[in-house]
Design a protein around this motif. Structure first.
Motif, PDB file in Angstrom:
ATOM      1  N   GLY A 152       0.463  -1.184  -0.069  1.00 45.85           N
ATOM      2  CA  GLY A 152       0.214   0.522   0.274  1.00 45.85           C
ATOM      3  C   GLY A 152       0.878   1.350   0.027  1.00 45.85           C
ATOM      4  O   GLY A 152       1.881   1.610   0.647  1.00 45.85           O
ATOM      5  N   CYS A 153       0.397   2.163  -0.363  1.00 43.58           N
ATOM      6  CA  CYS A 153       1.490   3.758  -1.221  1.00 43.58           C
ATOM      7  C   CYS A 153       1.690   3.808   0.193  1.00 43.58           C
ATOM      8  O   CYS A 153       2.634   4.436   1.095  1.00 43.58           O
ATOM      9  CB  CYS A 153       0.511   4.832  -1.551  1.00 43.58           C
ATOM     10  SG  CYS A 153       0.233   3.996  -4.089  1.00 43.58           S
ATOM     11  N   PHE A 154       0.235   4.128   1.124  1.00 46.08           N
ATOM     12  CA  PHE A 154       0.534   5.184   2.969  1.00 46.08           C
ATOM     13  C   PHE A 154       1.154   3.874   3.380  1.00 46.08           C
ATOM     14  O   PHE A 154       2.681   4.779   3.923  1.00 46.08           O
ATOM     15  CB  PHE A 154      -1.383   5.153   2.707  1.00 46.08           C
ATOM     16  CG  PHE A 154      -0.985   5.548   4.713  1.00 46.08           C
ATOM     17  CD1 PHE A 154      -0.293   6.996   5.014  1.00 46.08           C
ATOM     18  CD2 PHE A 154      -1.261   4.688   5.864  1.00 46.08           C
ATOM     19  CE1 PHE A 154      -0.765   7.200   5.806  1.00 46.08           C
ATOM     20  CE2 PHE A 154      -0.961   5.208   7.077  1.00 46.08           C
ATOM     21  CZ  PHE A 154      -0.530   6.681   7.060  1.00 46.08           C
TER      22      PHE A 154
ATOM     23  N   GLU B 154       0.549  -0.764  -4.927  1.00 45.47           N
ATOM     24  CA  GLU B 154      -0.992  -0.728  -5.194  1.00 45.47           C
ATOM     25  C   GLU B 154      -1.522  -0.106  -6.210  1.00 45.47           C
ATOM     26  O   GLU B 154      -2.261   0.056  -6.569  1.00 45.47           O
ATOM     27  CB  GLU B 154      -1.199  -0.436  -3.441  1.00 45.47           C
ATOM     28  CG  GLU B 154      -1.451   1.002  -3.619  1.00 45.47           C
ATOM     29  CD  GLU B 154      -2.167   1.176  -2.329  1.00 45.47           C
ATOM     30  OE1 GLU B 154      -3.379  -0.135  -1.785  1.00 45.47           O
ATOM     31  OE2 GLU B 154      -2.766   2.097  -1.610  1.00 45.47           O
ATOM     32  N   HIS B 155      -0.823   1.007  -5.988  1.00 50.35           N
ATOM     33  CA  HIS B 155      -1.016   1.656  -7.362  1.00 50.35           C
ATOM     34  C   HIS B 155      -1.054   1.895  -8.859  1.00 50.35           C
ATOM     35  O   HIS B 155      -1.214   1.993  -9.889  1.00 50.35           O
ATOM     36  CB  HIS B 155      -0.733   3.760  -7.884  1.00 50.35           C
ATOM     37  CG  HIS B 155       1.307   3.627  -7.348  1.00 50.35           C
ATOM     38  ND1 HIS B 155       1.947   4.156  -6.324  1.00 50.35           N
ATOM     39  CD2 HIS B 155       1.675   3.471  -8.628  1.00 50.35           C
ATOM     40  CE1 HIS B 155       3.599   3.632  -6.883  1.00 50.35           C
ATOM     41  NE2 HIS B 155       3.212   3.376  -8.553  1.00 50.35           N
ATOM     42  N   GLU B 156      -0.126   0.389  -8.688  1.00 49.43           N
ATOM     43  CA  GLU B 156       0.259  -0.061 -10.092  1.00 49.43           C
ATOM     44  C   GLU B 156      -1.258  -0.485 -11.059  1.00 49.43           C
ATOM     45  O   GLU B 156      -2.060  -1.301 -10.472  1.00 49.43           O
ATOM     46  CB  GLU B 156       1.225  -1.131 -10.091  1.00 49.43           C
ATOM     47  CG  GLU B 156       2.619  -1.105  -9.927  1.00 49.43           C
ATOM     48  CD  GLU B 156       3.729  -1.776  -9.598  1.00 49.43           C
ATOM     49  OE1 GLU B 156       3.865  -1.982 -10.714  1.00 49.43           O
ATOM     50  OE2 GLU B 156       4.319  -1.954  -8.485  1.00 49.43           O
TER      51      GLU B 156
ATOM     52  N   SER C 132       4.924   3.721   2.500  1.00 47.51           N
ATOM     53  CA  SER C 132       5.626   5.583   2.155  1.00 47.51           C
ATOM     54  C   SER C 132       6.416   4.909   0.710  1.00 47.51           C
ATOM     55  O   SER C 132       7.157   4.598   0.302  1.00 47.51           O
ATOM     56  CB  SER C 132       6.774   4.949   3.338  1.00 47.51           C
ATOM     57  OG  SER C 132       6.590   5.826   4.242  1.00 47.51           O
ATOM     58  N   CYS C 133       5.263   4.903  -0.924  1.00 50.64           N
ATOM     59  CA  CYS C 133       5.341   4.440  -1.788  1.00 50.64           C
ATOM     60  C   CYS C 133       6.714   5.723  -2.171  1.00 50.64           C
ATOM     61  O   CYS C 133       5.441   6.968  -2.057  1.00 50.64           O
ATOM     62  CB  CYS C 133       4.732   4.416  -2.389  1.00 50.64           C
ATOM     63  SG  CYS C 133       4.177   5.575  -4.387  1.00 50.64           S
ATOM     64  N   PRO C 134       6.762   6.114  -3.139  1.00 49.98           N
ATOM     65  CA  PRO C 134       7.982   6.923  -3.929  1.00 49.98           C
ATOM     66  C   PRO C 134       7.146   8.172  -3.861  1.00 49.98           C
ATOM     67  O   PRO C 134       7.240   9.292  -3.782  1.00 49.98           O
ATOM     68  CB  PRO C 134       9.029   7.307  -4.061  1.00 49.98           C
ATOM     69  CG  PRO C 134       8.874   5.576  -4.437  1.00 49.98           C
ATOM     70  CD  PRO C 134       7.636   4.617  -3.674  1.00 49.98           C
ATOM     71  N   GLU C 135       6.020   7.630  -4.898  1.00 56.19           N
ATOM     72  CA  GLU C 135       5.048   9.047  -5.764  1.00 56.19           C
ATOM     73  C   GLU C 135       3.756   9.579  -5.008  1.00 56.19           C
ATOM     74  O   GLU C 135       3.526   9.888  -4.391  1.00 56.19           O
ATOM     75  CB  GLU C 135       4.692   8.108  -6.905  1.00 56.19           C
ATOM     76  CG  GLU C 135       5.486   7.636  -7.244  1.00 56.19           C
ATOM     77  CD  GLU C 135       4.964   6.617  -8.726  1.00 56.19           C
ATOM     78  OE1 GLU C 135       4.313   7.141  -9.229  1.00 56.19           O
ATOM     79  OE2 GLU C 135       5.562   6.152  -9.573  1.00 56.19           O
ATOM     80  N   HIS C 136       3.239   8.793  -3.840  1.00 55.24           N
ATOM     81  CA  HIS C 136       2.130   9.011  -3.026  1.00 55.24           C
ATOM     82  C   HIS C 136       2.578   9.057  -1.624  1.00 55.24           C
ATOM     83  O   HIS C 136       1.534   9.347  -0.772  1.00 55.24           O
ATOM     84  CB  HIS C 136       1.427   7.608  -3.892  1.00 55.24           C
ATOM     85  CG  HIS C 136       1.296   7.668  -4.618  1.00 55.24           C
ATOM     86  ND1 HIS C 136       0.723   6.518  -5.656  1.00 55.24           N
ATOM     87  CD2 HIS C 136      -0.047   8.162  -5.478  1.00 55.24           C
ATOM     88  CE1 HIS C 136       1.147   6.566  -6.314  1.00 55.24           C
ATOM     89  NE2 HIS C 136       0.354   7.755  -6.855  1.00 55.24           N
ATOM     90  N   ALA C 137       3.653   8.322  -1.142  1.00 55.74           N
ATOM     91  CA  ALA C 137       3.947   8.465   0.196  1.00 55.74           C
ATOM     92  C   ALA C 137       3.753   9.771   1.060  1.00 55.74           C
ATOM     93  O   ALA C 137       3.863  11.193   0.280  1.00 55.74           O
ATOM     94  CB  ALA C 137       5.624   8.555   1.032  1.00 55.74           C
TER      95      ALA C 137
HETATM   96 ZN   LIG Z   1       2.087   4.185  -5.499  1.00 59.45          ZN
END
Ligand SMILES: [Zn+2]
Length: 152
Positions: free
Chosen positions: A73-75, A123-125, A78-83
């Motif tokens: 999960g992005c949250f 998860e954003h893919e 800590s996804c680099p795009e959506h953290a």
């Molecule tokens: Zn993301």
């Protein structure tokens, strides 16, 4: 399932966000599993792997190939795009999220030391992109596994 302990959410919006960020059985993970099924791939979900150091829960596992798939999960990861760090209770969230990332890296290391291949997806893919990567990885590992090859 990891328990979320900590401060009481600061607002209904924060509550909703925390709920939407549940770690298990998230929408993207379910969609990936369905897509893998459609491609004829059989796997175990929420599979426990006992590594030398600890037991690691793998979102989608192909035990015979020792292939571990995580849908992060992005949250939470800590996804680099959506953290993002919630503004309320930042003192709680910053170390908490850093801990999650550190745990991910430890799990990756422990799994690979136990002979597993680890694939982490965000998860954003798109579901198609995720399923294609998993499928390619399965094909690759199958072609390398002598025991699974048809004898000449
Ligand atoms: Zn993301």
């Amino acid at each position: 399932m990891q328990r979320v302990t900590g401060p009481v959410p600061s607002s209904p919006a924060a509550t909703a966000k925390m709920r939407a960020n549940r770690r298990r059985d998230t929408g993207p993970e379910l969609a990936l599993r369905r897509s893998l099924h459609r491609r004829g791939l059989r796997f175990r979900k929420d599979f426990r792997v006992a590594t030398a150091a600890r037991s690691v829960r793998v979102d989608v596992a192909f035990p015979a190939l020792r292939l571990a798939i995580f849908v992060d999960g992005c949250f939470w990861h800590s996804c680099p795009e959506h953290a993002s760090v919630p503004k309320a209770n930042a003192d709680y969230w910053i170390p908490k999220l850093a801990e999650n990332v550190a745990r991910d890296r430890r799990n990756d290391l422990d799994l690979s030391e136990a002979g597993w291949t680890v694939v982490r997806l965000w998860e954003h893919e798109s579901v198609d992109a995720m399923a294609t990567r998993v499928g390619d990885c399965v094909d690759h590992l199958r072609s390398r596994a002598p025991a699974l090859r048809t004898p000449p």
